[in-house]
Design an enzyme around this catalytic site. Structure first.
Site, PDB file in Angstrom:
ATOM      1  CE  LYS A  39     -16.049  10.832 -11.579  1.00 56.62           C
ATOM      2  NZ  LYS A  39     -14.798  11.266 -12.242  1.00 56.62           N
TER       3      LYS A  39
HETATM    4  C1  LIG Z   1     -14.337   4.107  -8.416  1.00 57.78           C
HETATM    5  C2  LIG Z   1     -13.597   5.172  -9.144  1.00 57.78           C
HETATM    6  N1  LIG Z   1     -12.321   5.396  -8.815  1.00 57.78           N
HETATM    7  C3  LIG Z   1     -11.595   6.325  -9.457  1.00 57.78           C
HETATM    8  C4  LIG Z   1     -12.146   7.073 -10.483  1.00 57.78           C
HETATM    9  C5  LIG Z   1     -11.284   8.069 -11.172  1.00 57.78           C
HETATM   10  O1  LIG Z   1     -11.618   9.369 -10.811  1.00 57.78           O
HETATM   11  P1  LIG Z   1     -11.416  10.534 -11.864  1.00 57.78           P
HETATM   12  O2  LIG Z   1     -12.432  10.298 -12.960  1.00 57.78           O
HETATM   13  O3  LIG Z   1     -11.700  11.780 -11.113  1.00 57.78           O
HETATM   14  O4  LIG Z   1     -10.036  10.438 -12.381  1.00 57.78           O
HETATM   15  C6  LIG Z   1     -13.471   6.865 -10.846  1.00 57.78           C
HETATM   16  C7  LIG Z   1     -14.074   7.599 -11.932  1.00 57.78           C
HETATM   17  O5  LIG Z   1     -15.175   7.370 -12.367  1.00 57.78           O
HETATM   18  C8  LIG Z   1     -14.224   5.901 -10.155  1.00 57.78           C
HETATM   19  O6  LIG Z   1     -15.524   5.681 -10.450  1.00 57.78           O
END
Ligand SMILES: Cc1ncc(COP(=O)(O)O)c(C=O)c1O
Length: 322
Positions: A39
């Site tokens: 992120k």
């Molecule tokens: C640990 C983690 N995995 C996956 C995601 C999902 O990513 P995205 O928001 O780009 O779909 C997030 C989103 O905050 C996250 O913090």
């Protein structure tokens, strides 16, 4: 600020998974970003865009609704660049993430849920209304801000393509805002439309039925808690064409998968990364993969952020606390 610190994370082959599923499996280790999460890329692009468009000035407050990781990225940039930050989280945000936010000087607001703008107690509504009421603030709005997925389209996607020499056949990522899968999936499919892009979310989330039917489901099933992924509304940036299939996983097998992975590799996984491993297990059980396949799993963060929420619940004699 030297922005080359973001991205260019390693892609490593995982011998344990490659041998288990009899194909090539590599992990894109996003915890090599400055704040140990994918992120960081989204936070960097959204803040960069706001600066370029002169939407923010020194000492303004950057506002975000986050399961923690985007908030940490925003708070980090605020601290580095001379802004303040206010991050809206739910009670599910891990203690480790809250501690990081505190250390970065963020104001933290706890909310009931993250169910989107229609719910006045959600992180999204409260972040949005805070920004409406405070003139010196800016809501980066990762659910609707195209810079979120653009970060992955312009950086993570090309990195994966180059690191696999264009040999990637499958890509797995967790779905939260969908920025990661929307950006990387779009890029990879432009390179080779045959690459299968798989999204992972918890059971009870709505993106799988939405992708399958084009309609937001009306029944309100309870969503399994897997930090970072799972949605009860469709994010504005979700590109349904960038993903082929969305697999839903349950919390309990996800936790067990994290332990098995730890036993075999000595590595702790983030909660959403463990969900990807649980989804991979389902996928490989129901589909044929072989030695010509090169599967890339995106691990958005690392397990040290979930010592209490993911690993503490493991009470077997092999627990990491033994
Ligand atoms: C640990 C983690 N995995 C996956 C995601 C999902 O990513 P995205 O928001 O780009 O779909 C997030 C989103 O905050 C996250 O913090």
């Amino acid at each position: 600020m030297n922005t080359s610190i973001f991205g260019n994370t390693p892609l490593h082959r995982c011998d344990y998974l490659s041998s288990k599923y009899q194909c090539q499996i590599s992990i894109k280790k996003e915890y090599f970003n400055p704040n140990q999460t994918a992120k960081d890329r989204a936070a960097w692009y959204m803040v960069k865009d706001a600066i370029a468009k002169k939407l923010i000035k020194p000492d303004d407050i950057l506002v975000e609704a986050s399961s923690g990781n985007t908030g940490i990225g925003i708070a980090y940039l605020a601290k580095q660049l001379g802004y303040r930050s206010c991050i809206f989280v739910t009670q599910n945000c891990s203690k480790e993430k809250l501690r990081s936010l505190e250390n970065l000087g963020a104001k933290i607001v706890h909310c009931d849920n993250s169910n989107g703008l229609l719910d006045k107690n959600s992180t999204q509504y409260r972040a949005w209304s805070f920004a409406q009421m405070n003139r010196n603030s800016y809501y980066t709005d990762q659910y609707n801000n195209p810079e979120n997925s653009r970060a992955h389209y312009e950086t993570t996607g090309p990195e994966i393509w180059q690191q696999t020499s264009g040999k990637i056949t499958h890509f797995f990522a967790g779905l939260g805002t969908t920025g990661t899968v929307s950006g990387i999936g779009k890029y990879l499919k432009e390179k080779d439309n045959g690459i299968k892009v798989l999204g992972i979310e918890p059971k009870g989330s709505i993106l799988a039925p939405y992708k399958a039917t084009g309609k937001v489901p009306t029944s309100d099933t309870v969503m399994e808690k897997i930090e970072g992924i799972g949605r009860k509304f469709v994010p504005g940036i979700f590109d349904t064409m960038a993903v082929d299939q969305i697999l839903q996983v349950e919390r309990s097998p996800t936790v067990q998968t994290a332990l098995a992975y730890y036993q075999h590799t000595g590595m702790l996984t983030g909660f959403s990364s463990a969900a990807i491993l649980a989804g991979l297990e389902d996928y490989c059980r129901n589909n044929t993969v072989d030695m010509r396949d090169h599967i890339v799993l995106l691990f958005a963060d690392y397990g040290d952020r979930y010592l209490h929420s993911l690993y503490h619940s493991l009470t077997t004699k092999n627990s990491v606390y033994d």
